[in-house]
Design an enzyme around this catalytic site. Structure first.
Site, PDB file in Angstrom:
ATOM      1  N   GLN A   1      -5.433  -7.157 -10.885  1.00 41.05           N
ATOM      2  CA  GLN A   1      -4.285  -6.361 -11.340  1.00 41.05           C
ATOM      3  C   GLN A   1      -3.791  -6.782 -12.728  1.00 41.05           C
ATOM      4  O   GLN A   1      -3.131  -6.014 -13.410  1.00 41.05           O
ATOM      5  CB  GLN A   1      -3.124  -6.475 -10.339  1.00 41.05           C
ATOM      6  CG  GLN A   1      -3.384  -5.809  -9.005  1.00 41.05           C
ATOM      7  CD  GLN A   1      -3.478  -4.286  -9.101  1.00 41.05           C
ATOM      8  OE1 GLN A   1      -2.949  -3.657 -10.016  1.00 41.05           O
ATOM      9  NE2 GLN A   1      -4.170  -3.679  -8.150  1.00 41.05           N
TER      10      GLN A   1
ATOM     11  N   GLY B   1     -13.673  -5.538  -7.477  1.00 38.60           N
ATOM     12  CA  GLY B   1     -12.861  -6.695  -7.094  1.00 38.60           C
ATOM     13  C   GLY B   1     -13.290  -7.321  -5.784  1.00 38.60           C
ATOM     14  O   GLY B   1     -13.369  -8.555  -5.660  1.00 38.60           O
ATOM     15  N   THR B   2     -13.580  -6.498  -4.784  1.00 37.47           N
ATOM     16  CA  THR B   2     -13.921  -7.040  -3.467  1.00 37.47           C
ATOM     17  C   THR B   2     -15.178  -7.897  -3.547  1.00 37.47           C
ATOM     18  O   THR B   2     -15.205  -9.034  -3.061  1.00 37.47           O
ATOM     19  CB  THR B   2     -14.130  -5.887  -2.459  1.00 37.47           C
ATOM     20  OG1 THR B   2     -12.928  -5.113  -2.420  1.00 37.47           O
ATOM     21  CG2 THR B   2     -14.460  -6.400  -1.080  1.00 37.47           C
TER      22      THR B   2
ATOM     23  N   ASN C   1      -0.914  -7.294  -6.107  1.00 34.28           N
ATOM     24  CA  ASN C   1      -1.178  -5.858  -6.212  1.00 34.28           C
ATOM     25  C   ASN C   1      -0.081  -5.006  -5.599  1.00 34.28           C
ATOM     26  O   ASN C   1       0.036  -3.828  -5.907  1.00 34.28           O
ATOM     27  CB  ASN C   1      -2.521  -5.525  -5.557  1.00 34.28           C
ATOM     28  CG  ASN C   1      -2.679  -6.151  -4.194  1.00 34.28           C
ATOM     29  OD1 ASN C   1      -2.643  -7.375  -4.063  1.00 34.28           O
ATOM     30  ND2 ASN C   1      -2.838  -5.331  -3.182  1.00 34.28           N
TER      31      ASN C   1
ATOM     32  N   CYS D   1      -5.292  -0.546   0.148  1.00 33.57           N
ATOM     33  CA  CYS D   1      -6.460  -0.987   0.903  1.00 33.57           C
ATOM     34  C   CYS D   1      -6.080  -1.641   2.231  1.00 33.57           C
ATOM     35  O   CYS D   1      -6.885  -2.335   2.817  1.00 33.57           O
ATOM     36  CB  CYS D   1      -7.276  -1.980   0.075  1.00 33.57           C
ATOM     37  SG  CYS D   1      -7.224  -1.689  -1.676  1.00 33.57           S
TER      38      CYS D   1
ATOM     39  N   THR E   1     -31.802  -4.560  -9.359  1.00 35.42           N
ATOM     40  CA  THR E   1     -31.986  -4.060 -10.721  1.00 35.42           C
ATOM     41  C   THR E   1     -30.636  -3.881 -11.406  1.00 35.42           C
ATOM     42  O   THR E   1     -29.706  -3.305 -10.829  1.00 35.42           O
ATOM     43  CB  THR E   1     -32.730  -2.706 -10.692  1.00 35.42           C
ATOM     44  OG1 THR E   1     -33.967  -2.912 -10.033  1.00 35.42           O
ATOM     45  CG2 THR E   1     -32.973  -2.171 -12.095  1.00 35.42           C
TER      46      THR E   1
END
Ligand SMILES: Cc1ncc(COP(=O)(O)O)c(C=O)c1O
Length: 385
Positions: free
Chosen positions: A182, A74-75, A154, A329, A240
């Site tokens: 979420q 998500g970040t 969240n 977080c 990659t």
């Protein structure tokens, strides 16, 4: 107490990776290890898989494979959306609009841009945690580049009127990014249907491995990469390709989507029952934050007045329940939440909050016991008879 005996009620922070997803991850890691950018027979097979995996991820959310950018979660998706769009912005269209309750991934990136000179608007929310559309309309203009508003919060689970947000953004000619980290698994999520130009997902919230996620980016929307180097992911994310992560994410998305309608109504009923039981036991000593707004089926954010949520969470942990404290977080664990502050909660009320977020494995008995423990622990912590 063995680890298995804990009742895990922190799904908003992270879900267990499904064993079948891990099998797929291992299969790709050990058998499809060729770099899809190389030029030999196994690399050509990997390249074919690469396309097919993007196709599968896209199919779940109604998107073209070229609209899927695989990320680490998500970040990264949020930052790629904000930085990717805003770094192309030029006056007179160079302003950013976000809600006051965005996840720190969006909030701190917006603050960073603000410090560098970008005009950023933080749109307030109601006491129930829903974005104020009137206030949004006032700040979105022909100067707006991007509007970023999450699908569901969240901390409270409160669902935002994202279709309307998209319409407001588009009416002014701005792009709309939606952090749906979420919401996926619990709600049907088709960005083309609700009008998002960009949308973030994180695999770890719905049975995928940590370190997997995606950014949906509408085909005609040109963004700048954050990670530069090779041409991977349509030029938007160098490095990659992680075929095993992609295969795991595609599988987790398909499984989550297939079971969505079957599992969550039961969880919502259990969550509602638990809240009722706590309110019956504690009356005005407890508040359900966002309880009057439409919410995700699994999240409950409660303020226990005049105690610290952390003290209650520690007691519950010792009694076998893993619960959260608002956002997992948040920088600085004892800071009261910016989400609850935006909803108008006082510092004292915000500090008394815990976040319970159930998964599909929760039972009615477990939730009833959790409610009884919340009531008993609260009374003990407050010294009530
Ligand atoms: C709404 C929301 N956005 C973004 C994130 C960040 O996601 P990740 O931890 O996968 O980087 C989270 C994580 O909790 C979240 O809930």
């Amino acid at each position: 107490m063995s680890l298995k005996e804990y009742v895990y009620c922190d799904y908003a922070a992270g879900s267990p990776c499904r064993p079948e997803v891990l099998d797929v991850f291992n299969e790709y890691a050990t058998r499809q290890y060729s770099n899809p950018g190389a030029h030999h027979p196994l690399a050509y097979v990997a390249k074919k898989h690469l396309w097919e995996l993007h196709e599968r991820m896209g199919r779940v959310i109604g998107a073209d494979p070229r609209e899927i950018i695989f990320t680490s979660g998500g970040t990264e998706s949020d930052i790629l959306a904000l930085r990717g769009v805003m770094s192309n912005a030029e006056a007179p269209r160079n302003e950013l609009v976000i809600s006051a309750i965005e996840h720190h991934a969006v909030l701190l990136e917006a603050q960073r841009m603000e410090q560098a000179g970008t005009k950023v608007y933080y749109v307030p929310v109601s006491a129930d945690g829903v974005i104020d559309r009137g206030a949004l309309r006032k700040v979105v203009s022909e100067r707006t580049t991007l509007v970023s508003v999450m699908y569901a919060n969240n901390e409270t689970g409160v669902i935002q009127p994202v279709k309307e947000v998209g319409e407001i953004a588009h009416a002014a000619g701005a792009k709309f990014h939606c952090d749906a980290v979420q919401a996926f698994w619990k709600l049907p999520l088709k960005p083309k249907e609700f009008g998002a130009d960009l949308m973030s997902l994180a695999g770890a919230k719905f049975g995928g491995p940590k370190g997997t996620g995606l950014l949906y980016n509408e085909m005609t929307n040109r963004i700048s990469p954050v990670i530069v180097g090779g041409p991977q992911e349509w030029g938007y994310r160098a490095g990659t390709e992680d075929l095993s992560g992609m295969a795991a994410l595609a599988t987790a998305m398909e499984l989550a989507e297939a079971e969505r309608e079957k599992i969550w109504p039961r969880v919502a009923a259990i969550r509602d029952g638990m809240e009722k039981r706590i309110v019956a036991g504690l009356g005005e000593h407890v508040r359900i934050n966002g309880g009057n707004a439409p919410r995700l089926p699994n999240i409950s954010n409660m303020s226990f007045l005049e105690i610290e949520g952390q003290a209650l969470a520690i007691e519950l942990g010792e009694q076998g329940y893993c619960v959260g404290l608002g956002s997992a977080c948040a920088p600085g664990e004892t800071d009261p939440s910016h989400v609850l502050a935006a909803m108008g909660l006082s510092w004292e009320d915000a500090i008394g909050c815990i976040r319970i977020s159930f998964g599909p494995d929760i039972t009615e008995q477990q939730a009833e016991r959790l409610a009884d423990l919340c009531v008993a622990n609260y009374k003990a912590l407050k010294g009530l008879g």
